[in-house]
Design a protein around this motif. Structure first.
Motif, PDB file in Angstrom:
ATOM      1  N   ASP A 171      -4.838  -4.792   1.477  1.00  0.00           N
ATOM      2  CA  ASP A 171      -5.451  -4.293   2.712  1.00  0.00           C
ATOM      3  C   ASP A 171      -4.971  -5.164   3.871  1.00  0.00           C
ATOM      4  OD1 ASP A 171      -7.061  -3.317   4.732  1.00  0.00           O
ATOM      5  OD2 ASP A 171      -8.893  -4.248   3.978  1.00  0.00           O
ATOM      6  N   ARG A 177      -9.476   3.125  -2.801  1.00  0.00           N
ATOM      7  CA  ARG A 177      -9.395   1.949  -1.922  1.00  0.00           C
ATOM      8  C   ARG A 177      -8.853   0.744  -2.687  1.00  0.00           C
ATOM      9  NH1 ARG A 177     -11.449  -0.562   2.794  1.00  0.00           N
ATOM     10  NH2 ARG A 177     -10.907  -2.760   2.599  1.00  0.00           N
ATOM     11  N   GLY A 211       0.814  -1.214   0.000  1.00  0.00           N
ATOM     12  CA  GLY A 211       0.000   0.000   0.000  1.00  0.00           C
ATOM     13  C   GLY A 211       0.842   1.256   0.000  1.00  0.00           C
ATOM     14  N   GLY A 270      -5.507   0.078  -0.911  1.00  0.00           N
ATOM     15  CA  GLY A 270      -5.825  -0.823   0.182  1.00  0.00           C
ATOM     16  C   GLY A 270      -6.350  -0.215   1.457  1.00  0.00           C
ATOM     17  N   SER A 271      -5.905   0.973   1.824  1.00  0.00           N
ATOM     18  CA  SER A 271      -6.313   1.553   3.097  1.00  0.00           C
ATOM     19  C   SER A 271      -7.643   2.278   2.965  1.00  0.00           C
ATOM     20  CB  SER A 271      -5.247   2.538   3.597  1.00  0.00           C
ATOM     21  OG  SER A 271      -5.732   3.296   4.679  1.00  0.00           O
ATOM     22  N   SER A 326     -12.153  -5.335  -0.042  1.00  0.00           N
ATOM     23  CA  SER A 326     -10.956  -5.552   0.772  1.00  0.00           C
ATOM     24  C   SER A 326     -10.237  -6.779   0.218  1.00  0.00           C
ATOM     25  CB  SER A 326     -11.348  -5.773   2.237  1.00  0.00           C
ATOM     26  OG  SER A 326     -10.239  -6.183   2.999  1.00  0.00           O
TER      27      SER A 326
END
Length: 493
Positions: free
Chosen positions: A450, A403, A368, A407-408, A446
């Protein structure tokens, strides 16, 4: 969008998928390889790329590594002492037979309001395991319901950091966002339970043998979720001074000295190693919020937190809080005749099982970090903001694409809020709805980049396509469910 950055994103994701599904290498290696591929294709200098990977890994470990280790230790003591079974019986009685998935989703949603979902999941996962052990089936259903219940409030309800950041950037009334976020979480909770009940039984056969042995003991769970035949082979366990996962709590603790009663743990004592850390973390969150409000009211940058707030900030830090929890677990849940060697062995087993989870979680953070540093998220946000869409979909899709790219969820919603803030007047969208759209959009898909994906799937024992069908699927289901709620809400708010 810059085609070079798009190619970097696509090739990075493809690297993870191919390595995880088609090679003998594990997810830890796949994530590090993906970070390298993404960085090189995006044009990042080699020296900077390695620094981004190390920084991302270190930042992730700083926030969650110790927490995972301590949480797994608490879970092991809950297991061998019989406390997890006591908690499971209490939960089943409170919610009623047949409503275990609702119990997990609801309790997860409540816990995740003040606590990061990573920490909360580690703390609450032993409950799901114990309930599944008592039923002899259904662990995946309970694990998915617990994890996604936490996702809802983590993304939608202040005082979690993401919604707080969104409120500050967009100028949203915090009370309004709190009420609306809670309402949306309640409305989306049935989707969590329905998906978990639908997909969970289909994935029981895909649970890793190690996790299956930890959850069910010697029972092997087939695809239908029932018990295996009596002659099914038991999972082997490594030699250690601690009890194997298949042993009952009484066998794990050994026989009491002559004249002592057999060891039993009350539900009240069983709750304390979980409840005390959660209360400490909640107290820290509340004290910080009050101090920040006072600082804003005073209008000064030199405001110093009160001594009470400083104390609560220390004892309510997740590391300190869980350290308190593991001390309580050892000294309240285990009988006095438990030898030190046995306790050390159990904690060593817990540390061993947490090791791979910690490495994979850190590698997800490294991937990420590379995606953020190469500017992929910013490029996606700028591109989507120029599309001709219903107003509420602009922040929603910006958050969704960011996202997926990095990932976050917290970074996604804050990025979306930053891009959306100067567009509010032109869009004709209220700050509250824009904030909800940023938060809801960040729940999508997700997956490998993530860190929470790895926490949930490794604790659940799912890998490869099973992990995607279970965890990526349930987070995408609630993301889709939030879309009509946002469209309806934009008509009135």
């Amino acid at each position: 969008m810059d085609l070079q950055l798009l190619a970097a994103l696509v090739l990075g994701i493809a690297t993870i998928v191919v390595v995880v599904l088609r090679t003998r290498l594990d997810a830890f290696i796949a994530l590090l390889l993906a970070a390298l591929v993404t960085g090189f294709v995006a044009g990042a200098p080699a020296a900077d790329l390695v620094d981004h990977i190390a920084t991302g890994f270190g930042d992730t470990m700083r926030s969650i590594g110790i927490v995972i280790g301590l949480g797994v230790g608490i879970g092991k003591i809950l297991e061998v002492s019989g406390a997890a079974d006591a908690l499971a019986r209490t939960f089943v009685r409170a919610f009623g037979k047949g409503r275990e998935a609702w119990a997990m989703a609801g309790s997860g949603a409540v816990v995740s309001v003040p606590v990061f979902c990573d920490s909360g999941y580690v703390i609450m996962n032993p409950l799901a395991r114990s309930i599944a052990r008592r039923k002899g089936a259904g662990y995946v259903t309970l694990a998915l319901a617990l994890g996604c219940g936490m996702t809802l409030t983590h993304h939608l309800v202040p005082p979690t950091p993401g919604p707080l950041g969104v409120a500050g950037i967009l100028g949203v009334d915090l009370g309004g966002l709190l009420v609306a976020g809670l309402a949306y979480s309640v409305l989306l909770l049935p989707i969590v339970v329905i998906y978990a009940r639908w997909m969970g039984p289909r994935l029981e056969a895909h649970v890793s043998p190690e996790v299956r042995a930890q959850v069910y003991g010697e029972v092997t769970v087939p695809a239908g979720g029932g018990s295996a035949p009596a002659d099914a082979p038991a999972a082997e366990s490594a030699e250690s001074p601690a009890a194997s996962p298949s042993e009952s709590p009484a066998a794990a603790l050994g026989e009491p000295p002559e004249g002592q009663r057999p060891h039993r743990v009350s539900a009240f004592l069983a709750f304390l190693p979980l409840l005390v850390p959660l209360l400490l973390i909640v107290a820290n969150t509340a004290a910080t919020a009050i101090d920040q409000e006072r600082q804003g009211a005073l209008g000064g940058d030199d405001y110093e937190p009160s001594r009470v707030a400083e104390l609560l900030s220390f004892v309510g830090d997740p590391i300190v809080a869980l350290l308190v929890g593991i001390v309580l677990a050892v000294y309240l849940l285990l009988p006095r005749w438990t030898p030190r060697r046995a306790v050390s062995g159990w904690l060593a087993e817990a540390a061993s099982s947490a090791g791979l989870i910690i490495l994979i979680t850190g590698a997800g953070g490294a991937f990420g970090a590379v995606l953020r540093a190469t500017g992929v998220g910013d490029e996606l946000a700028e591109a989507i903001s120029s599309w001709n869409l219903p107003a509420v979909l602009v922040p929603f899709l910006i958050a969704s694409l960011v996202r997926v790219a990095q990932g976050s969820g917290t970074v996604a919603m804050i990025t979306a809020a930053s891009v959306t803030a100067p567009l509010l007047d032109g869009l004709g969208l209220s700050a509250l709805m824009a904030g909800l759209a940023c938060c809801a959009g960040s729940m999508v898909l997700s997956y490998f980049n993530d860190s929470y994906f790895w926490v949930v799937t490794r604790f659940t024992g799912l890998d490869g396509t099973a992990a995607i069908r279970g965890w990526s699927g349930i987070t995408t289901a609630v993301w889709l469910g939030s879309l009509p709620l946002l469209l309806v809400g934009s008509l009135f708010l």
